[in-house]
Write a protein that holds these residues in place. Structure first.
Motif, PDB file in Angstrom:
ATOM      1  N   ALA A 116       0.849  -1.194   0.000  1.00  0.00           N
ATOM      2  CA  ALA A 116       0.000   0.000   0.000  1.00  0.00           C
ATOM      3  C   ALA A 116       0.878   1.235   0.000  1.00  0.00           C
ATOM      4  CB  ALA A 116      -0.925   0.008   1.222  1.00  0.00           C
ATOM      5  N   LEU A 117       0.363   2.291  -0.603  1.00  0.00           N
ATOM      6  CA  LEU A 117       1.054   3.580  -0.632  1.00  0.00           C
ATOM      7  C   LEU A 117       0.129   4.621  -0.029  1.00  0.00           C
ATOM      8  CD1 LEU A 117       3.283   5.568  -1.518  1.00  0.00           C
ATOM      9  CD2 LEU A 117       2.192   5.621  -3.788  1.00  0.00           C
ATOM     10  N   ILE A 118       0.601   5.276   1.028  1.00  0.00           N
ATOM     11  CA  ILE A 118      -0.133   6.369   1.642  1.00  0.00           C
ATOM     12  C   ILE A 118       0.628   7.642   1.342  1.00  0.00           C
ATOM     13  CG2 ILE A 118      -1.206   7.240   3.750  1.00  0.00           C
ATOM     14  CD1 ILE A 118      -2.030   4.375   2.949  1.00  0.00           C
ATOM     15  N   LEU A 119      -0.042   8.584   0.702  1.00  0.00           N
ATOM     16  CA  LEU A 119       0.594   9.836   0.332  1.00  0.00           C
ATOM     17  C   LEU A 119      -0.124  10.996   1.009  1.00  0.00           C
ATOM     18  CD1 LEU A 119       1.936  10.969  -3.063  1.00  0.00           C
ATOM     19  CD2 LEU A 119       0.322  12.456  -1.871  1.00  0.00           C
ATOM     20  N   SER A 120       0.660  11.832   1.663  1.00  0.00           N
ATOM     21  CA  SER A 120       0.130  13.073   2.211  1.00  0.00           C
ATOM     22  C   SER A 120       1.070  14.203   1.810  1.00  0.00           C
ATOM     23  CB  SER A 120       0.003  13.004   3.740  1.00  0.00           C
ATOM     24  OG  SER A 120      -0.467  14.238   4.240  1.00  0.00           O
ATOM     25  N   GLY A 121       0.675  14.917   0.784  1.00  0.00           N
ATOM     26  CA  GLY A 121       1.422  16.082   0.331  1.00  0.00           C
ATOM     27  C   GLY A 121       0.474  17.261   0.341  1.00  0.00           C
ATOM     28  N   THR A 122       0.294  17.905  -0.809  1.00  0.00           N
ATOM     29  CA  THR A 122      -0.738  18.935  -0.897  1.00  0.00           C
ATOM     30  C   THR A 122      -2.100  18.319  -0.600  1.00  0.00           C
ATOM     31  OG1 THR A 122       0.535  20.186  -2.519  1.00  0.00           O
ATOM     32  CG2 THR A 122      -1.825  20.631  -2.409  1.00  0.00           C
ATOM     33  N   GLY A 123      -2.354  17.128  -1.148  1.00  0.00           N
ATOM     34  CA  GLY A 123      -3.556  16.357  -0.846  1.00  0.00           C
ATOM     35  C   GLY A 123      -3.191  15.065  -0.144  1.00  0.00           C
ATOM     36  N   ARG A 180     -11.961  20.218  -1.809  1.00  0.00           N
ATOM     37  CA  ARG A 180     -13.347  20.606  -1.552  1.00  0.00           C
ATOM     38  C   ARG A 180     -14.156  19.474  -0.948  1.00  0.00           C
ATOM     39  NH1 ARG A 180     -14.951  24.173  -6.973  1.00  0.00           N
ATOM     40  NH2 ARG A 180     -13.291  25.728  -6.742  1.00  0.00           N
ATOM     41  N   ALA A 181     -13.691  18.235  -1.142  1.00  0.00           N
ATOM     42  CA  ALA A 181     -14.452  17.085  -0.664  1.00  0.00           C
ATOM     43  C   ALA A 181     -13.723  16.272   0.394  1.00  0.00           C
ATOM     44  CB  ALA A 181     -14.808  16.163  -1.844  1.00  0.00           C
ATOM     45  N   ALA A 182     -12.392  16.297   0.389  1.00  0.00           N
ATOM     46  CA  ALA A 182     -11.663  15.380   1.267  1.00  0.00           C
ATOM     47  C   ALA A 182     -10.268  15.933   1.566  1.00  0.00           C
ATOM     48  CB  ALA A 182     -11.592  13.990   0.616  1.00  0.00           C
ATOM     49  N   ASP A 183      -9.227  15.107   1.317  1.00  0.00           N
ATOM     50  CA  ASP A 183      -7.820  15.475   1.552  1.00  0.00           C
ATOM     51  C   ASP A 183      -7.501  15.718   3.025  1.00  0.00           C
ATOM     52  OD1 ASP A 183      -6.985  15.145  -1.009  1.00  0.00           O
ATOM     53  OD2 ASP A 183      -7.030  17.259  -1.551  1.00  0.00           O
ATOM     54  N   GLU A 184      -8.233  15.049   3.912  1.00  0.00           N
ATOM     55  CA  GLU A 184      -7.942  15.181   5.342  1.00  0.00           C
ATOM     56  C   GLU A 184      -6.524  14.682   5.647  1.00  0.00           C
ATOM     57  OE1 GLU A 184     -12.374  14.401   4.840  1.00  0.00           O
ATOM     58  OE2 GLU A 184     -10.490  13.525   4.064  1.00  0.00           O
ATOM     59  N   SER A 216      -3.805  16.168   4.968  1.00  0.00           N
ATOM     60  CA  SER A 216      -2.838  16.616   3.954  1.00  0.00           C
ATOM     61  C   SER A 216      -2.213  17.940   4.348  1.00  0.00           C
ATOM     62  CB  SER A 216      -3.558  16.785   2.612  1.00  0.00           C
ATOM     63  OG  SER A 216      -4.470  17.885   2.682  1.00  0.00           O
ATOM     64  N   GLY A 217      -1.249  18.391   3.533  1.00  0.00           N
ATOM     65  CA  GLY A 217      -0.653  19.693   3.766  1.00  0.00           C
ATOM     66  C   GLY A 217      -1.669  20.809   3.638  1.00  0.00           C
ATOM     67  N   TYR A 218      -2.564  20.691   2.652  1.00  0.00           N
ATOM     68  CA  TYR A 218      -3.611  21.712   2.492  1.00  0.00           C
ATOM     69  C   TYR A 218      -4.516  21.733   3.717  1.00  0.00           C
ATOM     70  CZ  TYR A 218      -7.630  24.254   0.716  1.00  0.00           C
ATOM     71  OH  TYR A 218      -8.650  25.161   0.571  1.00  0.00           O
ATOM     72  N   TRP A 219      -4.931  20.560   4.172  1.00  0.00           N
ATOM     73  CA  TRP A 219      -5.816  20.458   5.345  1.00  0.00           C
ATOM     74  C   TRP A 219      -5.136  21.060   6.571  1.00  0.00           C
ATOM     75  CZ3 TRP A 219      -5.529  18.015  10.087  1.00  0.00           C
ATOM     76  CH2 TRP A 219      -6.727  17.799  10.769  1.00  0.00           C
ATOM     77  N   ILE A 220      -3.850  20.757   6.769  1.00  0.00           N
ATOM     78  CA  ILE A 220      -3.112  21.317   7.908  1.00  0.00           C
ATOM     79  C   ILE A 220      -2.997  22.834   7.774  1.00  0.00           C
ATOM     80  CG2 ILE A 220      -0.826  21.427   9.009  1.00  0.00           C
ATOM     81  CD1 ILE A 220      -0.564  18.412   8.358  1.00  0.00           C
ATOM     82  N   GLY A 221      -2.676  23.306   6.564  1.00  0.00           N
ATOM     83  CA  GLY A 221      -2.600  24.748   6.356  1.00  0.00           C
ATOM     84  C   GLY A 221      -3.903  25.437   6.695  1.00  0.00           C
TER      85      GLY A 221
END
Length: 313
Positions: free
Chosen positions: A124-131, A152-156, A158-163
């Protein structure tokens, strides 16, 4: 060169696009990076220009025309409709370039990266960057996905969510909705080079705003956590929990429970925020004690080249 086979790989991200050509014996024959190519962000016509220009530069630089495998790993492919749009863009690009291509692969960029990392084996690959997004492959080669549906729907987690969470925390403090002091205010204003909330809001709502710029704010979280700032620690804890939920969901989809299994970690948050990464791993091991974790250390394009090469075998 005469008996070599050649693969072309494209990493089409939101902020940059890299194209490389490799021979099957491992030689790099061409590499160039241009601007982003997520069609949601810049539109299909601009993506076509970016990819066409890179293909033309590659064609002029290499002494051959035949490409065995051309693998396009593109951000923004989240639905079948997206896939049809991006495939049409790639088809148009090849109409403008004399390369002869045996096989063209167009996939979501994280999907391609997982295949490149695992060579199609379980993982499995878990990615947390901008999304944020998760992909997994089971023992039968089935690939499943969780998350990655955009800010707008998700990306919890992530870097955007933290920002966003950092901005909200500072606004709530400045607005008087909380009396809890936080080091995030000073760190945020320093990063944005502003002196008060009105300037920060002007930065946030200016026409040049991008998701990546909000995601870059997440870089201040580590320093605030190291200062034992309660608000920052709370954001980091919630980010780790969101990523754990993302990973647990994708593992359930392929029925991973007690067997040994490897999760690969990628993206700026999991790479550069050890507090979040360690907490994420701790939460995952509580539920799946036989998991192992590996940080991705190579450049994304290297995994994508490997993904293309897997099709040669």
């Amino acid at each position: 060169m005469e008996n070599s086979r050649f693969v072309l790989a494209v990493d089409g991200g939101a902020t940059k696009t890299t194209l490389v050509i490799y021979s099957d014996n491992g030689d790099t024959l061409f590499e160039k990076t241009s601007t982003g190519s997520n069609y949601h962000a810049i539109g299909a016509n601009k993506v076509e220009r970016v990819i066409t220009d890179l293909l033309l530069d590659a064609y002029q630089a290499v002494p051959f025309e035949r490409i065995e495998i051309a693998a396009f790993a593109m951000a923004g492919i989240d639905t079948e409709y997206d896939l049809s749009i991006v495939k049409a863009i790639i088809d148009n690009c090849f109409q403008n370039v004399p390369f002869e291509t045996q096989t063209v692969i167009v996939e979501n960029d994280v999907h391609s990266t997982l295949i490149g990392i695992t060579s199609g084996n379980p993982g499995a690959l878990i990615l947390s960057g901008t999304g944020s997004i998760a992909y997994a492959i089971d023992r039968n080669g089935n690939i499943v996905r969780t998350g990655g549906w955009g800010h707008r729907a998700a990306d919890e987690g992530s870097g955007y969510w933290i920002g966003q969470e950092i901005i909200r925390a500072v606004v709530q403090f400045e607005d008087g909705r909380t009396n809890k002091q936080t080091a995030l205010k000073k760190l945020l204003y320093e990063k944005l080079q502003v002196d008060h909330m009105e300037e920060m809001l002007s930065w946030l709502y200016r026409p040049e705003y991008t998701n990546a710029q909000v995601a870059s704010i997440s870089s201040i979280l580590c320093q605030a956590v190291s200062l034992r700032d309660e608000t920052a620690i709370d954001i980091a804890n919630r980010a780790a929990s969101e990523l754990s939920r993302l990973a647990s969901t994708v593992l359930r989809k392929i029925n991973v429970f007690e067997e040994p299994f490897t999760i690969y970690l990628n993206g700026g948050i999991l790479q550069n925020h050890p507090y979040i990464r360690d907490l994420f791993i701790q939460e995952m091991l509580e539920a799946y004690p036989n998991l192992s974790f590996e940080l991705c250390h190579k450049q994304p394009i290297e995994y994508l080249v490997n993904r293309a090469i897997t099709e040669l075998n």
